[in-house]
Design a protein around this motif. Structure first.
Motif, short mmCIF file in Angstrom:
data_model
loop_
_atom_site.label_atom_id
_atom_site.label_comp_id
_atom_site.label_asym_id
_atom_site.label_seq_id
_atom_site.Cartn_x
_atom_site.Cartn_y
_atom_site.Cartn_z
N CYS A 55 6.80 12.22 -0.64
CA CYS A 55 5.70 11.29 -0.42
C CYS A 55 4.72 11.94 0.55
O CYS A 55 4.78 11.71 1.77
CB CYS A 55 6.23 9.97 0.13
SG CYS A 55 7.46 9.19 -0.91
N ARG A 56 3.82 12.74 0.05
CA ARG A 56 3.00 13.60 0.89
C ARG A 56 1.80 12.87 1.50
O ARG A 56 1.34 13.22 2.58
CB ARG A 56 2.53 14.82 0.10
CG ARG A 56 3.71 15.69 -0.34
CD ARG A 56 3.28 16.89 -1.15
NE ARG A 56 4.45 17.70 -1.52
CZ ARG A 56 4.99 18.63 -0.76
NH1 ARG A 56 4.50 18.88 0.43
NH2 ARG A 56 6.03 19.32 -1.17
N GLU A 57 1.26 11.88 0.81
CA GLU A 57 0.08 11.20 1.32
C GLU A 57 0.45 10.05 2.23
O GLU A 57 1.51 9.46 2.11
CB GLU A 57 -0.78 10.67 0.15
CG GLU A 57 -1.39 11.76 -0.73
CD GLU A 57 -0.43 12.26 -1.79
OE1 GLU A 57 0.68 11.67 -1.92
OE2 GLU A 57 -0.76 13.24 -2.47
N GLU A 58 -0.44 9.71 3.15
CA GLU A 58 -0.25 8.61 4.06
C GLU A 58 -0.02 7.32 3.28
O GLU A 58 -0.77 7.00 2.35
CB GLU A 58 -1.48 8.45 4.96
CG GLU A 58 -1.37 7.37 6.01
CD GLU A 58 -0.45 7.77 7.15
OE1 GLU A 58 0.09 6.86 7.81
OE2 GLU A 58 -0.26 8.99 7.36
N GLY A 59 1.02 6.59 3.63
CA GLY A 59 1.31 5.32 2.98
C GLY A 59 2.09 5.43 1.68
O GLY A 59 2.50 4.41 1.11
N ARG A 60 2.32 6.65 1.19
CA ARG A 60 2.98 6.82 -0.10
C ARG A 60 4.45 6.40 -0.05
O ARG A 60 4.96 5.81 -1.01
CB ARG A 60 2.85 8.27 -0.55
CG ARG A 60 3.42 8.56 -1.95
CD ARG A 60 2.76 7.72 -3.05
NE ARG A 60 1.34 7.88 -3.10
CZ ARG A 60 0.70 8.84 -3.75
NH1 ARG A 60 1.38 9.76 -4.39
NH2 ARG A 60 -0.62 8.86 -3.77
N LEU A 61 5.14 6.68 1.05
CA LEU A 61 6.55 6.29 1.15
C LEU A 61 6.69 4.77 1.08
O LEU A 61 7.56 4.26 0.38
CB LEU A 61 7.16 6.83 2.44
CG LEU A 61 8.63 6.44 2.71
CD1 LEU A 61 9.54 6.89 1.58
CD2 LEU A 61 9.10 7.02 4.05
N ASP A 62 5.85 4.07 1.81
CA ASP A 62 5.87 2.61 1.76
C ASP A 62 5.60 2.11 0.34
O ASP A 62 6.27 1.20 -0.16
CB ASP A 62 4.81 2.05 2.72
CG ASP A 62 4.85 0.54 2.80
OD1 ASP A 62 5.83 -0.01 3.32
OD2 ASP A 62 3.89 -0.09 2.32
N GLU A 63 4.66 2.76 -0.33
CA GLU A 63 4.31 2.39 -1.71
C GLU A 63 5.48 2.62 -2.66
O GLU A 63 5.81 1.76 -3.49
CB GLU A 63 3.10 3.22 -2.16
CG GLU A 63 2.70 3.06 -3.61
CD GLU A 63 1.69 4.11 -4.03
OE1 GLU A 63 1.76 4.57 -5.19
OE2 GLU A 63 0.83 4.48 -3.21
N TRP A 64 6.14 3.76 -2.54
CA TRP A 64 7.26 4.08 -3.42
C TRP A 64 8.42 3.11 -3.21
O TRP A 64 8.99 2.59 -4.18
CB TRP A 64 7.73 5.51 -3.17
CG TRP A 64 6.92 6.57 -3.86
CD1 TRP A 64 5.62 6.46 -4.29
CD2 TRP A 64 7.34 7.89 -4.17
NE1 TRP A 64 5.21 7.65 -4.83
CE2 TRP A 64 6.24 8.54 -4.79
CE3 TRP A 64 8.52 8.60 -3.98
CZ2 TRP A 64 6.30 9.86 -5.21
CZ3 TRP A 64 8.59 9.92 -4.40
CH2 TRP A 64 7.50 10.55 -5.02
N LEU A 65 8.77 2.88 -1.95
CA LEU A 65 9.90 1.99 -1.68
C LEU A 65 9.61 0.57 -2.15
O LEU A 65 10.50 -0.12 -2.65
CB LEU A 65 10.23 2.01 -0.19
CG LEU A 65 10.92 3.28 0.31
CD1 LEU A 65 11.02 3.29 1.83
CD2 LEU A 65 12.30 3.45 -0.32
N ARG A 66 8.36 0.13 -2.01
CA ARG A 66 8.01 -1.20 -2.50
C ARG A 66 8.12 -1.26 -4.02
O ARG A 66 8.68 -2.21 -4.58
CB ARG A 66 6.59 -1.57 -2.06
CG ARG A 66 6.18 -2.99 -2.48
CD ARG A 66 4.79 -3.35 -2.03
NE ARG A 66 4.68 -3.36 -0.58
CZ ARG A 66 4.04 -2.45 0.15
NH1 ARG A 66 3.42 -1.44 -0.46
NH2 ARG A 66 4.00 -2.54 1.45
N ARG A 67 7.58 -0.25 -4.68
CA ARG A 67 7.63 -0.23 -6.15
C ARG A 67 9.06 -0.17 -6.66
O ARG A 67 9.43 -0.91 -7.59
CB ARG A 67 6.85 0.98 -6.68
CG ARG A 67 6.91 1.11 -8.20
CD ARG A 67 6.23 2.37 -8.68
NE ARG A 67 6.51 2.61 -10.09
CZ ARG A 67 6.20 3.73 -10.75
NH1 ARG A 67 5.54 4.70 -10.11
NH2 ARG A 67 6.50 3.86 -12.02
#
Length: 332
Positions: A55-67
């Motif tokens: 998850c390289r971009e800012e906020g991407r980890l939060d987005e992935w875990l939510r999805r």
């Protein structure tokens, strides 16, 4: 790492295992494991995982875990997602990623490249199990002392950054001292191998290479094809890429115009920096030079994750029946 009689009866720790159809983790793979692969694995009934480094971009980890959480919730019996966190001091995002993970509260987290001591208290306070990958009995001891609930044993033949211990000896040595969850990484491509891991004393198998060659994996088509085409003898061990022993696809080195003989083990290993001045620049680790494990010999197609897990479940059942029949003939 002394065995605790209560640990084997700790239903809180082992309850997570009952949430999977098969005792299997689809291993986290750099650049390869995305939400598509994780969701497909969890929905099929095996633990899905991914490196937070993907998850390289800012906020991407939060987005992935939510999805992942939302889409897996649509399947009532989906297995848990267990994200992978690199705990080495060289990871500049460690604290940031740890905070995001704690907000989402997955059932477990896999820690890599170092002791989990710095993150284990916060994770366990949040009700998140800590599974740590280790390559030696010494490191297994340190991880257990740091509070790990589970140990992932990296053995000879595991893809990517690997261990060099024999799986039979390694599992038995650790199981003698540790009553927590044990997963075996290295050399497994089918249901029979998964059952064999349990016979050794493991709770889970840990497959990476087999899941690279699935339709949901974020690997290039040529990478998947190369895994299908390769045999065990096509895997090359080197520490030239990162200083850590790593199993690579020999033909991916050749495709970059590199001589595998120059990629060996030891202090005089070939340096990637020597290639920086060549036309087109040096090939990128993991992106241009691909990793895989000894289990490539058992990969012959590129199915969907659901199709693969169905196949593994069938093979696992057939192997279990064969072992029961064999055991019934053993003299007692």
């Amino acid at each position: 790492m002394a065995a605790d009689p209560q640990a084997s009866a700790d239903t809180g720790t082992r309850a997570i295992l009952r949430r999977a159809r098969l005792p299997l983790v689809a291993a986290p793979m750099l650049l390869v494991s995305g939400p598509e692969l994780v969701i497909a694995a969890c929905r099929a009934g095996v633990f899905g995982s991914f490196p937070t480094a993907n998850c390289r971009e800012e906020g991407r980890l939060d987005e992935w875990l939510r999805r992942i959480g939302e889409e897996c919730a649509e399947t009532p019996d989906a297995a848990p997602c267990v994200p992978n966190l690199i705990v080495h001091r060289s990871n500049p995002r460690l604290r940031q990623d740890l905070e995001v993970i704690i907000r989402h509260r997955p059932a477990a987290v896999i820690t890599s490249v170092g002791s989990p001591a710095a993150v284990a208290p916060a994770l366990r306070d949040a009700g998140i199990q800590v599974w740590c990958d280790v390559a030696t009995v010494h490191h297994a001891q340190r991880a257990a002392d740091a509070g790990a609930d589970g140990l992932i044993l990296l053995t000879a033949g595991a893809g990517g950054q690997t261990g060099n211990a024999n799986p039979f000896a390694f599992v038995r040595a650790v199981r003698e001292r540790f009553d927590g969850i044990i997963a075996l990484s290295g050399g497994q491509a089918d249901g029979a191998a998964l059952l064999a891991a349990q016979a050794l004393g493991c709770d889970l198998g840990y497959m990476g290479t087999r899941f690279i060659a699935t339709r949901e994996a974020r690997a290039e088509a040529r990478y998947k094809d190369l895994i299908v085409e390769s045999e065990l003898d096509d895997i090359h061990l080197t520490n030239a890429l990162s200083g850590l022993e790593t199993n690579l696809l020999r033909r991916s080195l050749l495709a970059q115009g590199l001589d595998p003989a120059e990629f060996g083990i030891g202090p005089k290993r070939f340096s990637m920096t020597a290639l920086e001045g060549r036309e087109g620049g040096a090939p990128k680790r993991w992106r241009d030079i691909w990793s895989a494990g000894h289990s490539v010999s058992g990969v012959r197609d590129v199915p969907s994750v659901a199709e693969l897990v169905d196949r593994l479940a069938r093979e696992y059942g057939e192997a279990a029946e064969a072992m029961l029949a064999l055991a019934s003939g053993v003299r007692r």
